[in-house]
Scaffold this motif. Structure first.
Motif, PDB file in Angstrom:
ATOM      1  N   ALA A   1      -0.787   4.730  10.716  1.00  0.00           N
ATOM      2  CA  ALA A   1       0.604   5.196  10.567  1.00  0.00           C
ATOM      3  C   ALA A   1       0.887   6.393  11.469  1.00  0.00           C
ATOM      4  O   ALA A   1       2.017   6.604  11.894  1.00  0.00           O
ATOM      5  CB  ALA A   1       0.875   5.550   9.108  1.00  0.00           C
ATOM      6  N   LYS A   2      -0.161   7.182  11.770  1.00  0.00           N
ATOM      7  CA  LYS A   2       0.006   8.367  12.638  1.00  0.00           C
ATOM      8  C   LYS A   2       0.606   8.002  13.989  1.00  0.00           C
ATOM      9  O   LYS A   2       1.345   8.781  14.584  1.00  0.00           O
ATOM     10  CB  LYS A   2      -1.353   9.043  12.900  1.00  0.00           C
ATOM     11  N   PHE A   3       0.283   6.795  14.482  1.00  0.00           N
ATOM     12  CA  PHE A   3       0.734   6.404  15.822  1.00  0.00           C
ATOM     13  C   PHE A   3       2.238   6.165  15.887  1.00  0.00           C
ATOM     14  O   PHE A   3       2.799   6.019  16.963  1.00  0.00           O
ATOM     15  CB  PHE A   3      -0.010   5.146  16.288  1.00  0.00           C
ATOM     16  N   LYS A   4       2.891   6.101  14.746  1.00  0.00           N
ATOM     17  CA  LYS A   4       4.337   5.880  14.719  1.00  0.00           C
ATOM     18  C   LYS A   4       5.125   7.188  14.815  1.00  0.00           C
ATOM     19  O   LYS A   4       6.341   7.171  14.945  1.00  0.00           O
ATOM     20  CB  LYS A   4       4.747   5.156  13.421  1.00  0.00           C
ATOM     21  N   PHE A   5       4.415   8.320  14.708  1.00  0.00           N
ATOM     22  CA  PHE A   5       5.096   9.618  14.686  1.00  0.00           C
ATOM     23  C   PHE A   5       4.811  10.421  15.943  1.00  0.00           C
ATOM     24  O   PHE A   5       3.732  10.304  16.530  1.00  0.00           O
ATOM     25  CB  PHE A   5       4.626  10.445  13.478  1.00  0.00           C
ATOM     26  N   PRO A   6       5.761  11.281  16.359  1.00  0.00           N
ATOM     27  CA  PRO A   6       5.451  12.246  17.426  1.00  0.00           C
ATOM     28  C   PRO A   6       4.603  13.384  16.859  1.00  0.00           C
ATOM     29  O   PRO A   6       4.460  13.515  15.641  1.00  0.00           O
ATOM     30  CB  PRO A   6       6.841  12.753  17.834  1.00  0.00           C
ATOM     31  N   GLY A   7       4.059  14.209  17.739  1.00  0.00           N
ATOM     32  CA  GLY A   7       3.321  15.386  17.271  1.00  0.00           C
ATOM     33  C   GLY A   7       1.965  15.032  16.690  1.00  0.00           C
ATOM     34  O   GLY A   7       1.449  13.929  16.859  1.00  0.00           O
ATOM     35  N   ARG A   8       1.381  16.011  15.987  1.00  0.00           N
ATOM     36  CA  ARG A   8       0.036  15.847  15.439  1.00  0.00           C
ATOM     37  C   ARG A   8       0.106  15.772  13.918  1.00  0.00           C
ATOM     38  O   ARG A   8       0.889  16.475  13.295  1.00  0.00           O
ATOM     39  CB  ARG A   8      -0.835  17.043  15.842  1.00  0.00           C
ATOM     40  N   GLN A   9      -0.727  14.899  13.356  1.00  0.00           N
ATOM     41  CA  GLN A   9      -0.820  14.773  11.913  1.00  0.00           C
ATOM     42  C   GLN A   9      -2.283  14.847  11.489  1.00  0.00           C
ATOM     43  O   GLN A   9      -3.182  14.682  12.304  1.00  0.00           O
ATOM     44  CB  GLN A   9      -0.223  13.442  11.420  1.00  0.00           C
ATOM     45  N   LEU A  10      -2.486  15.076  10.210  1.00  0.00           N
ATOM     46  CA  LEU A  10      -3.836  15.166   9.658  1.00  0.00           C
ATOM     47  C   LEU A  10      -3.937  14.239   8.455  1.00  0.00           C
ATOM     48  O   LEU A  10      -3.073  14.278   7.575  1.00  0.00           O
ATOM     49  CB  LEU A  10      -4.121  16.616   9.223  1.00  0.00           C
ATOM     50  N   VAL A  11      -4.963  13.400   8.437  1.00  0.00           N
ATOM     51  CA  VAL A  11      -5.237  12.571   7.258  1.00  0.00           C
ATOM     52  C   VAL A  11      -6.140  13.384   6.343  1.00  0.00           C
ATOM     53  O   VAL A  11      -7.229  13.785   6.728  1.00  0.00           O
ATOM     54  CB  VAL A  11      -5.913  11.245   7.658  1.00  0.00           C
ATOM     55  N   TYR A  12      -5.652  13.639   5.124  1.00  0.00           N
ATOM     56  CA  TYR A  12      -6.344  14.542   4.200  1.00  0.00           C
ATOM     57  C   TYR A  12      -6.673  13.798   2.907  1.00  0.00           C
ATOM     58  O   TYR A  12      -5.779  13.249   2.264  1.00  0.00           O
ATOM     59  CB  TYR A  12      -5.439  15.749   3.906  1.00  0.00           C
ATOM     60  N   VAL A  13      -7.959  13.783   2.555  1.00  0.00           N
ATOM     61  CA  VAL A  13      -8.379  13.142   1.303  1.00  0.00           C
ATOM     62  C   VAL A  13      -8.255  14.165   0.188  1.00  0.00           C
ATOM     63  O   VAL A  13      -8.909  15.204   0.203  1.00  0.00           O
ATOM     64  CB  VAL A  13      -9.828  12.618   1.403  1.00  0.00           C
ATOM     65  N   SER A  14      -7.402  13.866  -0.777  1.00  0.00           N
ATOM     66  CA  SER A  14      -7.122  14.814  -1.861  1.00  0.00           C
ATOM     67  C   SER A  14      -8.271  14.857  -2.854  1.00  0.00           C
ATOM     68  O   SER A  14      -8.941  13.855  -3.105  1.00  0.00           O
ATOM     69  CB  SER A  14      -5.829  14.395  -2.571  1.00  0.00           C
ATOM     70  N   LEU A  15      -8.483  16.040  -3.442  1.00  0.00           N
ATOM     71  CA  LEU A  15      -9.493  16.199  -4.493  1.00  0.00           C
ATOM     72  C   LEU A  15      -8.900  15.902  -5.863  1.00  0.00           C
ATOM     73  O   LEU A  15      -9.623  15.852  -6.860  1.00  0.00           O
ATOM     74  CB  LEU A  15     -10.048  17.638  -4.484  1.00  0.00           C
ATOM     75  N   ASN A  16      -7.572  15.711  -5.903  1.00  0.00           N
ATOM     76  CA  ASN A  16      -6.903  15.489  -7.185  1.00  0.00           C
ATOM     77  C   ASN A  16      -6.951  14.016  -7.579  1.00  0.00           C
ATOM     78  O   ASN A  16      -7.205  13.132  -6.765  1.00  0.00           O
ATOM     79  CB  ASN A  16      -5.442  15.932  -7.108  1.00  0.00           C
ATOM     80  N   TRP A  17      -6.672  13.793  -8.854  1.00  0.00           N
ATOM     81  CA  TRP A  17      -6.651  12.425  -9.387  1.00  0.00           C
ATOM     82  C   TRP A  17      -5.290  11.804  -9.070  1.00  0.00           C
ATOM     83  O   TRP A  17      -4.270  12.221  -9.602  1.00  0.00           O
ATOM     84  CB  TRP A  17      -6.879  12.457 -10.884  1.00  0.00           C
ATOM     85  N   GLY A  18      -5.261  10.796  -8.206  1.00  0.00           N
ATOM     86  CA  GLY A  18      -4.012  10.104  -7.861  1.00  0.00           C
ATOM     87  C   GLY A  18      -2.936  11.066  -7.411  1.00  0.00           C
ATOM     88  O   GLY A  18      -3.199  11.994  -6.641  1.00  0.00           O
ATOM     89  N   PHE A  19      -1.700  10.863  -7.899  1.00  0.00           N
ATOM     90  CA  PHE A  19      -0.581  11.730  -7.522  1.00  0.00           C
ATOM     91  C   PHE A  19      -0.412  12.912  -8.479  1.00  0.00           C
ATOM     92  O   PHE A  19       0.616  13.571  -8.481  1.00  0.00           O
ATOM     93  CB  PHE A  19       0.733  10.922  -7.500  1.00  0.00           C
ATOM     94  N   THR A  20      -1.417  13.168  -9.335  1.00  0.00           N
ATOM     95  CA  THR A  20      -1.305  14.268 -10.300  1.00  0.00           C
ATOM     96  C   THR A  20      -1.744  15.585  -9.648  1.00  0.00           C
ATOM     97  O   THR A  20      -2.410  15.582  -8.623  1.00  0.00           O
ATOM     98  CB  THR A  20      -2.188  14.018 -11.539  1.00  0.00           C
ATOM     99  N   PRO A  21      -1.407  16.736 -10.249  1.00  0.00           N
ATOM    100  CA  PRO A  21      -1.839  18.022  -9.675  1.00  0.00           C
ATOM    101  C   PRO A  21      -3.226  18.468 -10.135  1.00  0.00           C
ATOM    102  O   PRO A  21      -3.649  19.570  -9.821  1.00  0.00           O
ATOM    103  CB  PRO A  21      -0.768  18.999 -10.203  1.00  0.00           C
TER     104      PRO A  21
ATOM    105  N   GLY B   1       2.999   9.718 -13.106  1.00  0.00           N
ATOM    106  CA  GLY B   1       2.441  11.066 -13.188  1.00  0.00           C
ATOM    107  C   GLY B   1       1.919  11.377 -14.578  1.00  0.00           C
ATOM    108  O   GLY B   1       1.569  10.484 -15.358  1.00  0.00           O
ATOM    109  N   THR B   2       1.867  12.674 -14.887  1.00  0.00           N
ATOM    110  CA  THR B   2       1.356  13.126 -16.181  1.00  0.00           C
ATOM    111  C   THR B   2       2.224  14.258 -16.687  1.00  0.00           C
ATOM    112  O   THR B   2       3.019  14.830 -15.942  1.00  0.00           O
ATOM    113  CB  THR B   2      -0.076  13.667 -16.033  1.00  0.00           C
ATOM    114  N   LYS B   3       2.047  14.584 -17.972  1.00  0.00           N
ATOM    115  CA  LYS B   3       2.611  15.841 -18.460  1.00  0.00           C
ATOM    116  C   LYS B   3       1.519  16.585 -19.214  1.00  0.00           C
ATOM    117  O   LYS B   3       0.657  15.959 -19.851  1.00  0.00           O
ATOM    118  CB  LYS B   3       3.839  15.593 -19.319  1.00  0.00           C
ATOM    119  N   PHE B   4       1.557  17.889 -19.120  1.00  0.00           N
ATOM    120  CA  PHE B   4       0.562  18.730 -19.774  1.00  0.00           C
ATOM    121  C   PHE B   4       1.121  19.149 -21.120  1.00  0.00           C
ATOM    122  O   PHE B   4       2.112  19.869 -21.197  1.00  0.00           O
ATOM    123  CB  PHE B   4       0.253  19.955 -18.903  1.00  0.00           C
TER     124      PHE B   4
END
Length: 236
Positions: free
Chosen positions: A157-177, A206-209
């Motif tokens: 997907a990075k090749f579709k955008f101008p500029g520089r991007q970073l692929v980052y593997v999150s330490l969080n569970w799914g889309f939760t914080p 998501g979740t709720k606390f």
């Protein structure tokens, strides 16, 4: 003959104030991207522990066309690699900023009709999203097994955008914080999170606390009988 789309170098940099659709600025073309979530978008938060983000490393504008192209590219890779039921892609940018173009005639005899730079304020020609440095552009949540494929999908997907991007593997569970170990602990029993004790309850994607303190209660855990408050008991 009509002119093609201008190269994005004309509109890439954020120069002016945000210019959005309003009652004063009408006749804005529709964004090319209409769907922002693809895959198993309604699957609960427990199912997809892995999450990979695409971060922007530049302050720039991203066109709605390139967002749509990146979404299609990432979606195709995930379908072919992990199957259509094992991921959820979310495009985190929404294109609201209007791009203007001062259209020039290029046919014969155009020099009689044209005025050059007189009245050069352009007409809306498209929309784009403004991005800050380190802002998340796209996110994929998937199974632990599909994490490497999600990285590859965002690399494509990075090749579709101008500029520089970073692929980052999150330490969080799914889309939760919550980090993975905090999430698992909070789903099975009480956990401490940012100074409060409570449980992590699923809330759609998501979740709720859920802690015992409502908005009206102080952090000291003072309960107010007149308001009908009772000390919180965890759901058995």
């Amino acid at each position: 003959a009509t002119m093609g789309r201008r190269p994005w170098k004309c509109s890439r940099y954020i120069k002016n104030k945000p210019y959005i659709k309003s009652r004063y600025c009408r006749g804005v073309p529709e964004a090319k991207i209409k769907i922002f979530d693809v895959g198993r978008k309604k699957l609960g938060c427990d199912q997809f522990p892995a999450c990979v983000h695409l971060l922007s490393l530049e302050k720039e504008m991203i066109s709605s066309e390139s967002l749509e192209a990146a979404r299609i590219s990432a979606n195709k890779h995930m379908i072919n690699s992990v199957g259509k039921d094992n991921y959820h892609i979310r495009v985190r940018l929404h294109p609201y900023n209007i791009i203007r173009i001062n259209k020039m005639l290029t046919c014969a005899g155009a020099d009689r009709l044209q005025t050059g730079m007189r009245g050069a304020y352009g007409k809306p020609s498209g929309v784009a999203a403004r991005v800050k440095i380190n802002q998340i552009m796209m996110s994929i949540r998937t199974t632990q097994k599909g994490e490497a494929e999600a990285e590859e999908a965002l690399r494509k997907a990075k090749f579709k955008f101008p500029g520089r991007q970073l692929v980052y593997v999150s330490l969080n569970w799914g889309f939760t914080p919550y980090p993975k170990e905090v999430f698992q602990e909070g789903r099975s029993g009480p956990v401490e999170w940012r100074g409060a004790n409570g449980r992590i309850m699923p809330d759609g994607v998501g979740t709720k606390f859920v802690s015992g303190k409502g908005v009206r209660l102080s952090k000291m855990g003072i309960y107010h009988p007149s308001a009908g408050d009772k000390p919180f008991e965890y759901q058995k």
